[in-house]
Scaffold this active site. Structure first.
Site, PDB file in Angstrom:
ATOM      1  N   VAL A 257       0.898  -1.158   0.000  1.00 55.81           N
ATOM      2  CA  VAL A 257       0.000   0.000   0.000  1.00 55.81           C
ATOM      3  C   VAL A 257       0.935   1.206   0.000  1.00 55.81           C
ATOM      4  O   VAL A 257       1.562   1.510   1.014  1.00 55.81           O
ATOM      5  CB  VAL A 257      -0.925   0.005   1.225  1.00 55.81           C
ATOM      6  CG1 VAL A 257      -1.763   1.276   1.264  1.00 55.81           C
ATOM      7  CG2 VAL A 257      -1.829  -1.227   1.219  1.00 55.81           C
ATOM      8  N   PRO A 258       1.089   1.892  -1.138  1.00 55.60           N
ATOM      9  CA  PRO A 258       2.237   2.790  -1.335  1.00 55.60           C
ATOM     10  C   PRO A 258       2.133   4.135  -0.630  1.00 55.60           C
ATOM     11  O   PRO A 258       1.986   5.186  -1.251  1.00 55.60           O
ATOM     12  CB  PRO A 258       2.264   2.960  -2.864  1.00 55.60           C
ATOM     13  CG  PRO A 258       0.840   2.811  -3.284  1.00 55.60           C
ATOM     14  CD  PRO A 258       0.262   1.772  -2.360  1.00 55.60           C
ATOM     15  N   CYS A 259       2.252   4.107   0.691  1.00 56.38           N
ATOM     16  CA  CYS A 259       2.227   5.354   1.451  1.00 56.38           C
ATOM     17  C   CYS A 259       3.441   6.220   1.135  1.00 56.38           C
ATOM     18  O   CYS A 259       3.423   7.427   1.392  1.00 56.38           O
ATOM     19  CB  CYS A 259       2.143   5.067   2.948  1.00 56.38           C
ATOM     20  SG  CYS A 259       3.360   3.899   3.568  1.00 56.38           S
ATOM     21  N   HIS A 260       4.490   5.629   0.539  1.00 50.45           N
ATOM     22  CA  HIS A 260       5.662   6.413   0.161  1.00 50.45           C
ATOM     23  C   HIS A 260       5.357   7.371  -0.984  1.00 50.45           C
ATOM     24  O   HIS A 260       6.137   8.285  -1.266  1.00 50.45           O
ATOM     25  CB  HIS A 260       6.820   5.488  -0.223  1.00 50.45           C
ATOM     26  CG  HIS A 260       6.490   4.508  -1.309  1.00 50.45           C
ATOM     27  ND1 HIS A 260       5.862   3.306  -1.053  1.00 50.45           N
ATOM     28  CD2 HIS A 260       6.692   4.548  -2.651  1.00 50.45           C
ATOM     29  CE1 HIS A 260       5.700   2.651  -2.191  1.00 50.45           C
ATOM     30  NE2 HIS A 260       6.186   3.383  -3.175  1.00 50.45           N
TER      31      HIS A 260
END
Length: 298
Positions: A257-260
């Site tokens: 889950v690409p919180c970056h």
């Protein structure tokens, strides 16, 4: 094994792992980007030869230290537009004539019920294991419904990462089982296995608001970024940018889950739960993947 009783019973610190060298290079780039450190400077700082560092870094990231420096310095990050401007611009000597084919993680997800979340893990068995990844040691956590947790740790900080994750679901039963987590680790970090016809199963364990934010993150393509305020708009809560930021920080499935890919309104990278250096590393690694995809398509 309950969370408070779980301990590491062996040393899993990798020896000579690429990421430690890469981490030091990214750290120096992050601190000294205005001086545009040369390959020779970076090599001297890590104890590598310039040729050796060039080969190691390019093998790891898919692009050279110079290209990485140009791609993820703060000056470039601040030029991102909240509307979704490409995170890594094509004019930065990356050899990309166009955006190419975006190749992102394909996942199928479900969320636990509000009642299950409120129970904070009661009746839930979570199997966990530590694995080497391109971004240091990865703590992988799975349930019978799919991947539930992914965290990162530097050498010697594995227990702290475990305790951080367990605090999210303190009543769960934890079992160390690398045989259960290894297949997930292999799929997550191998772009060749990111297939729409074989989606990665994940389970989102959080509040309704958090799950909505995490679902929005899943829609941000690789190579692009989205401001917290825009995510708030997308989930129908335009005044909740600060709460969105907190939900992004609480994301239990880092990288997948690409919180970056969430940034401040100005485009600044802001923070990352597992360290800003690691956030830059992930973005740079993704830049390499996009470059390779574009070259393969030409």
């Amino acid at each position: 094994m309950n969370a408070e009783l779980a301990i590491l019973d062996r040393d899993i610190t990798p020896v000579g792992h690429d990421y430690e060298v890469v981490r030091r290079v990214i750290e120096k780039i992050s601190l000294d980007y205005r001086d545009q450190p040369s390959l020779e400077d970076l090599a001297a700082d890590t104890g590598e030869t310039p040729t050796g560092l060039q080969k190691l870094f390019t093998r790891w990231a898919g692009l050279s230290p110079k290209a990485f420096l140009q791609a993820v310095t703060l000056d470039h990050a601040r030029r991102l537009l909240a509307s979704g401007m490409p995170l890594l611009e094509t004019a930065l000597e990356l050899g990309m004539s166009g955006p190419g084919r975006l190749h992102d993680l394909f996942v199928t997800h479900e969320a636990v019920s509000p009642g299950e979340f409120k129970a904070r893990g009661v009746g839930l068995t979570i199997r966990y294991g530590y694995h080497l990844s391109p971004f240091g040691i990865a703590l992988v956590m799975v349930t019978d419904r799919g991947l539930a947790g992914l965290a990162f740790a530097d050498a010697g900080k594995e227990q702290a990462a475990f305790e951080d994750m367990c605090a999210r679901w303190p009543n769960a039963h934890y079992v160390e089982d690398m045989s259960a987590t290894a297949p997930y680790a292999a799929r997550v970090f191998d772009p060749a296995r990111w297939r729409a016809d074989e989606p990665l199963r994940i389970v989102l364990i959080g509040t309704d608001f958090q799950v909505r934010v995490w679902q929005a993150l899943l829609k941000i393509p690789m190579g692009r970024a989205c401001a917290y305020s825009d995510i708030a708009e997308k989930i129908g809560a335009p005044s909740a940018a600060r709460a969105v930021g907190a939900a992004v920080g609480a994301n239990p499935l880092s990288f997948v889950v690409p919180c970056h890919r969430a940034v401040g309104k100005s485009g600044a990278l802001t923070g990352y739960h597992w360290g800003l250096t690691r956030k830059r590393a992930i973005l740079g690694w993704e830049a390499g993947q996009l470059q390779q995809n574009t070259q393969a398509a030409d």
